[in-house]
Design an enzyme around this catalytic site. Sequence first.
Site, short mmCIF file in Angstrom:
data_model
loop_
_atom_site.label_atom_id
_atom_site.label_comp_id
_atom_site.label_asym_id
_atom_site.label_seq_id
_atom_site.Cartn_x
_atom_site.Cartn_y
_atom_site.Cartn_z
N ARG A 31 -0.66 5.46 -8.95
CA ARG A 31 0.66 6.08 -9.06
C ARG A 31 0.92 6.30 -10.56
O ARG A 31 0.62 5.44 -11.39
CB ARG A 31 1.77 5.18 -8.49
CG ARG A 31 1.83 5.16 -6.97
CD ARG A 31 2.29 6.49 -6.36
NE ARG A 31 2.39 6.43 -4.91
CZ ARG A 31 1.43 6.76 -4.05
NH1 ARG A 31 0.27 7.20 -4.50
NH2 ARG A 31 1.62 6.68 -2.74
N GLU A 64 5.40 13.66 -11.32
CA GLU A 64 4.72 14.67 -10.49
C GLU A 64 5.62 15.26 -9.42
O GLU A 64 5.34 16.33 -8.89
CB GLU A 64 3.45 14.08 -9.86
CG GLU A 64 3.71 13.01 -8.81
CD GLU A 64 2.43 12.48 -8.17
OE1 GLU A 64 1.50 12.12 -8.91
OE2 GLU A 64 2.37 12.43 -6.93
N HIS A 83 -2.83 15.00 -7.40
CA HIS A 83 -2.65 14.04 -6.30
C HIS A 83 -3.44 14.48 -5.06
O HIS A 83 -2.90 14.67 -3.98
CB HIS A 83 -1.17 13.87 -5.96
CG HIS A 83 -0.87 12.56 -5.30
ND1 HIS A 83 0.27 11.85 -5.55
CD2 HIS A 83 -1.57 11.82 -4.40
CE1 HIS A 83 0.27 10.73 -4.82
NE2 HIS A 83 -0.86 10.70 -4.12
P1 NAD Z 1 -3.93 -2.43 -1.04
O1 NAD Z 1 -2.60 -2.96 -0.67
O2 NAD Z 1 -5.06 -2.59 -0.09
O3 NAD Z 1 -4.40 -3.06 -2.45
C1 NAD Z 1 -3.57 -3.13 -3.56
C2 NAD Z 1 -4.04 -4.32 -4.38
O4 NAD Z 1 -3.31 -4.32 -5.61
C3 NAD Z 1 -3.78 -5.67 -3.69
O5 NAD Z 1 -4.95 -6.45 -3.69
C4 NAD Z 1 -2.68 -6.28 -4.54
O6 NAD Z 1 -2.75 -7.71 -4.57
C5 NAD Z 1 -3.01 -5.67 -5.90
N1 NAD Z 1 -1.95 -5.78 -6.88
C6 NAD Z 1 -0.61 -5.85 -6.69
N2 NAD Z 1 0.03 -6.02 -7.85
C7 NAD Z 1 -0.92 -6.06 -8.82
C8 NAD Z 1 -0.89 -6.22 -10.22
N3 NAD Z 1 0.26 -6.41 -10.89
N4 NAD Z 1 -2.07 -6.22 -10.89
C9 NAD Z 1 -3.23 -6.06 -10.24
N5 NAD Z 1 -3.32 -5.90 -8.90
C10 NAD Z 1 -2.18 -5.90 -8.20
O7 NAD Z 1 -3.68 -0.89 -1.38
P2 NAD Z 1 -4.75 0.29 -1.38
O8 NAD Z 1 -4.83 0.89 -0.02
O9 NAD Z 1 -5.98 -0.16 -2.04
O10 NAD Z 1 -3.97 1.37 -2.28
C11 NAD Z 1 -3.71 1.13 -3.64
C12 NAD Z 1 -2.78 2.21 -4.16
O11 NAD Z 1 -3.48 3.44 -4.22
C13 NAD Z 1 -1.57 2.53 -3.27
O12 NAD Z 1 -0.52 1.61 -3.48
C14 NAD Z 1 -1.20 3.91 -3.71
O13 NAD Z 1 -0.27 3.83 -4.78
C15 NAD Z 1 -2.51 4.49 -4.23
N6 NAD Z 1 -2.99 5.60 -3.39
C16 NAD Z 1 -3.22 6.80 -4.00
C17 NAD Z 1 -3.67 7.87 -3.24
C18 NAD Z 1 -3.98 9.22 -3.86
O14 NAD Z 1 -4.20 10.18 -3.13
N7 NAD Z 1 -4.03 9.33 -5.18
C19 NAD Z 1 -3.86 7.72 -1.85
C20 NAD Z 1 -3.63 6.46 -1.28
C21 NAD Z 1 -3.19 5.40 -2.06
#
Ligand code: NAD
Length: 353
Positions: free
Chosen positions: A233, A262, A294
């Site tokens: 994000r 964005e 994105h």
């Molecule tokens: P997830 O919930 O499986 O994993 C997120 C991880 O981040 C968890 O292990 C959590 O403990 C960790 N985390 C939380 N706070 C943290 C911090 N301060 N420092 C380090 N790690 C921390 O989520 P995911 O499915 O892997 O998705 C991750 C992110 O990817 C989503 O939240 C979303 O913002 C982003 N995303 C982007 C797109 C895109 O098209 N660009 C698509 C899907 C998701």
Amino acid sequence: MKTFVYSAHAYDRPFLEQAARKRHQLVFTEEKLTLATAHYAAGFDVIAVFTADDCSAPVLDKLYMQGVRYIALRSAGYDHIDLHRAAELGIRVAHVREYSPYSIAEHAVAMLMMLNRKLLDAQLLMEVQDFRLDTLTGFDIHGKTVGIIGTGKIGLAFARIMVGFGATMLACDPVQHQEASALGVQYVSLEELLRRSDIVSLHCPLNETTRYLLSAKQFEWMKDNSILINTSRGAIVHTKDLIKALEDKKIGGACLDVYEREKGLFFEDHRNTVIQDEDFLKLRSMKNVLFTGHQAFLTREALTGIAEITIQNLDYWQLGYKSPYELHVNESFRGSAIKPKVEDSGSITVRSI
Ligand code: NAD
């Protein structure tokens, strides 16, 4: 059941129609949900929205007044919805907790390779029949240190690819995942990760603890000439501080699929508008910055997964059951000055913004 679907585009509409299998009547608009378009959903008790849609408190208030009681998010991230207001109104919200994490992880790698191996420049030179290689030198990922911030589903998929490259992997995450450790990922502090990594990839959610996680101080910590990848994000990175780190040649480059401002920019055709966002224009003009709008999730597998879970969420609502993907606010925090914990109905507990 009738559902009003905002931000429905040519790329996702067929997947939603296919998943609905005529069980649900989906009414689509390409337009985003905003205060000005909320009235489109009049007469619907259910809407489906995407990340660009505005689900802030005033919009939720308006939707509620019109009878909306359920919102199906077509995304994993839920930083764009005011869940506390939704809970106060009694609007239930479900998200797509999981869909192909490979789509985003592979896009992060694609961006890294494109920037590192200067594939865009190579293509442009090829087109003008300039076959000199002088400006196209990259580096091996093999043997480099890769720092992964957030080792959930996407971070883990990214780590698995980096294992194949022969990289040394560091990670920071408040939750240490066994699968990541089994891959050889070493958990360290954010500072150590940034000081030691040649490549840093963000895979944590945006919430109150991660907003501007990378700001001036963290860019100072980053290894000289390292590369930042952000497919998570935009607001996890302080944009002006990133620009300074790039201008000062502190870091070597950035691969950005997301951008702090964005909303209203990505997912839309701006060919005939003069973009006013100076930071965006500056970043876009830099040779060592690669931007995509994105699109990291944009694979057939991910779109199928998003559509199927969205429709499952509608099924649960229609049948009067609680979806396992429903998000809720911990009731004990209601009315408190402290931001409550937001949980989904599964096992993962995260903090909301
Ligand atoms: P997830 O919930 O499986 O994993 C997120 C991880 O981040 C968890 O292990 C959590 O403990 C960790 N985390 C939380 N706070 C943290 C911090 N301060 N420092 C380090 N790690 C921390 O989520 P995911 O499915 O892997 O998705 C991750 C992110 O990817 C989503 O939240 C979303 O913002 C982003 N995303 C982007 C797109 C895109 O098209 N660009 C698509 C899907 C998701």
